[in-house]
Design a protein around this motif. Sequence first.
Motif, PDB file in Angstrom:
ATOM      1  N   GLU A   1     114.284 -19.306 -80.581  1.00  0.00           N
ATOM      2  CA  GLU A   1     113.194 -20.259 -80.779  1.00  0.00           C
ATOM      3  C   GLU A   1     112.223 -20.208 -79.591  1.00  0.00           C
ATOM      4  OE1 GLU A   1     112.529 -25.067 -81.175  1.00  0.00           O
ATOM      5  OE2 GLU A   1     114.519 -24.217 -81.555  1.00  0.00           O
ATOM      6  N   PHE A   2     112.751 -20.138 -78.372  1.00  0.00           N
ATOM      7  CA  PHE A   2     111.919 -20.039 -77.172  1.00  0.00           C
ATOM      8  C   PHE A   2     111.064 -18.779 -77.205  1.00  0.00           C
ATOM      9  CE2 PHE A   2     111.490 -18.426 -72.781  1.00  0.00           C
ATOM     10  CZ  PHE A   2     110.696 -19.434 -72.258  1.00  0.00           C
ATOM     11  N   ARG A   3     111.695 -17.634 -77.534  1.00  0.00           N
ATOM     12  CA  ARG A   3     110.942 -16.371 -77.580  1.00  0.00           C
ATOM     13  C   ARG A   3     109.892 -16.394 -78.672  1.00  0.00           C
ATOM     14  NH1 ARG A   3     113.610 -10.844 -77.280  1.00  0.00           N
ATOM     15  NH2 ARG A   3     111.413 -10.427 -77.248  1.00  0.00           N
ATOM     16  N   ASP A   4     110.197 -16.969 -79.823  1.00  0.00           N
ATOM     17  CA  ASP A   4     109.214 -17.057 -80.904  1.00  0.00           C
ATOM     18  C   ASP A   4     107.998 -17.868 -80.465  1.00  0.00           C
ATOM     19  OD1 ASP A   4     110.808 -15.550 -82.581  1.00  0.00           O
ATOM     20  OD2 ASP A   4     111.603 -17.290 -83.685  1.00  0.00           O
ATOM     21  N   LYS A   5     108.245 -19.000 -79.828  1.00  0.00           N
ATOM     22  CA  LYS A   5     107.132 -19.841 -79.365  1.00  0.00           C
ATOM     23  C   LYS A   5     106.317 -19.149 -78.281  1.00  0.00           C
ATOM     24  CE  LYS A   5     109.054 -24.257 -80.653  1.00  0.00           C
ATOM     25  NZ  LYS A   5     109.411 -25.599 -80.258  1.00  0.00           N
ATOM     26  N   LEU A   6     107.007 -18.490 -77.351  1.00  0.00           N
ATOM     27  CA  LEU A   6     106.306 -17.796 -76.278  1.00  0.00           C
ATOM     28  C   LEU A   6     105.522 -16.602 -76.812  1.00  0.00           C
ATOM     29  CD1 LEU A   6     105.783 -17.939 -73.285  1.00  0.00           C
ATOM     30  CD2 LEU A   6     107.867 -16.636 -72.894  1.00  0.00           C
ATOM     31  N   ASP A   7     106.085 -15.876 -77.768  1.00  0.00           N
ATOM     32  CA  ASP A   7     105.371 -14.750 -78.376  1.00  0.00           C
ATOM     33  C   ASP A   7     104.133 -15.226 -79.131  1.00  0.00           C
ATOM     34  OD1 ASP A   7     107.089 -12.829 -77.395  1.00  0.00           O
ATOM     35  OD2 ASP A   7     108.324 -12.766 -79.204  1.00  0.00           O
ATOM     36  N   ASN A   8     104.247 -16.317 -79.860  1.00  0.00           N
ATOM     37  CA  ASN A   8     103.081 -16.869 -80.562  1.00  0.00           C
ATOM     38  C   ASN A   8     101.992 -17.266 -79.574  1.00  0.00           C
ATOM     39  OD1 ASN A   8     104.206 -16.547 -83.089  1.00  0.00           O
ATOM     40  ND2 ASN A   8     105.017 -18.620 -83.171  1.00  0.00           N
ATOM     41  N   LEU A   9     102.400 -17.863 -78.471  1.00  0.00           N
ATOM     42  CA  LEU A   9     101.442 -18.247 -77.437  1.00  0.00           C
ATOM     43  C   LEU A   9     100.754 -17.020 -76.846  1.00  0.00           C
ATOM     44  CD1 LEU A   9     100.241 -20.487 -75.635  1.00  0.00           C
ATOM     45  CD2 LEU A   9     102.137 -20.051 -74.073  1.00  0.00           C
ATOM     46  N   MET A  10     101.530 -15.997 -76.519  1.00  0.00           N
ATOM     47  CA  MET A  10     100.962 -14.777 -75.937  1.00  0.00           C
ATOM     48  C   MET A  10     100.001 -14.101 -76.912  1.00  0.00           C
ATOM     49  SD  MET A  10     101.952 -14.206 -72.887  1.00  0.00           S
ATOM     50  CE  MET A  10     102.997 -15.207 -71.859  1.00  0.00           C
ATOM     51  N   CYS A  11     100.373 -14.031 -78.173  1.00  0.00           N
ATOM     52  CA  CYS A  11      99.513 -13.383 -79.172  1.00  0.00           C
ATOM     53  C   CYS A  11      98.213 -14.160 -79.387  1.00  0.00           C
ATOM     54  CB  CYS A  11     100.261 -13.215 -80.489  1.00  0.00           C
ATOM     55  SG  CYS A  11     101.573 -11.980 -80.401  1.00  0.00           S
ATOM     56  N   SER A  12      98.273 -15.477 -79.294  1.00  0.00           N
ATOM     57  CA  SER A  12      97.050 -16.263 -79.475  1.00  0.00           C
ATOM     58  C   SER A  12      96.132 -16.181 -78.257  1.00  0.00           C
ATOM     59  CB  SER A  12      97.400 -17.721 -79.780  1.00  0.00           C
ATOM     60  OG  SER A  12      97.974 -18.334 -78.655  1.00  0.00           O
ATOM     61  N   CYS A  13      96.634 -15.686 -77.135  1.00  0.00           N
ATOM     62  CA  CYS A  13      95.850 -15.608 -75.899  1.00  0.00           C
ATOM     63  C   CYS A  13      95.435 -14.180 -75.547  1.00  0.00           C
ATOM     64  CB  CYS A  13      96.655 -16.188 -74.743  1.00  0.00           C
ATOM     65  SG  CYS A  13      97.025 -17.922 -74.922  1.00  0.00           S
ATOM     66  N   MET A  14      95.583 -13.251 -76.457  1.00  0.00           N
ATOM     67  CA  MET A  14      95.320 -11.835 -76.155  1.00  0.00           C
ATOM     68  C   MET A  14      93.921 -11.603 -75.585  1.00  0.00           C
ATOM     69  SD  MET A  14      97.645  -9.604 -76.457  1.00  0.00           S
ATOM     70  CE  MET A  14      99.082  -9.087 -77.307  1.00  0.00           C
ATOM     71  N   ASP A  15      92.897 -12.233 -76.134  1.00  0.00           N
ATOM     72  CA  ASP A  15      91.520 -11.980 -75.693  1.00  0.00           C
ATOM     73  C   ASP A  15      90.991 -13.100 -74.806  1.00  0.00           C
ATOM     74  OD1 ASP A  15      91.562  -9.666 -77.212  1.00  0.00           O
ATOM     75  OD2 ASP A  15      90.821 -10.705 -78.994  1.00  0.00           O
TER      76      ASP A  15
END
Length: 52
Positions: free
Chosen positions: A7-21
Amino acid sequence: MLEELKEFRDKLDNLMCSCMDKTIVIYGYGYSGRFIAWYADYYHSIKPRYSG
C-alpha cells in the motif's frame, strides 16, 4: 510482500508519477528526504537537483 508495504509503495508510486513534469521540493534533508530522493531516482529515474 506485506500488505502495508504494498500500500505504501502504491501510494508513493502514484505520487511520483503525478509529479513527473513538476518540481518536487523537499524541505530538510534528513532520513525521510534522502529516502524520497533515492526512491525517485532508483524506481522512477527522477534525478533530484539540490540547491543550497
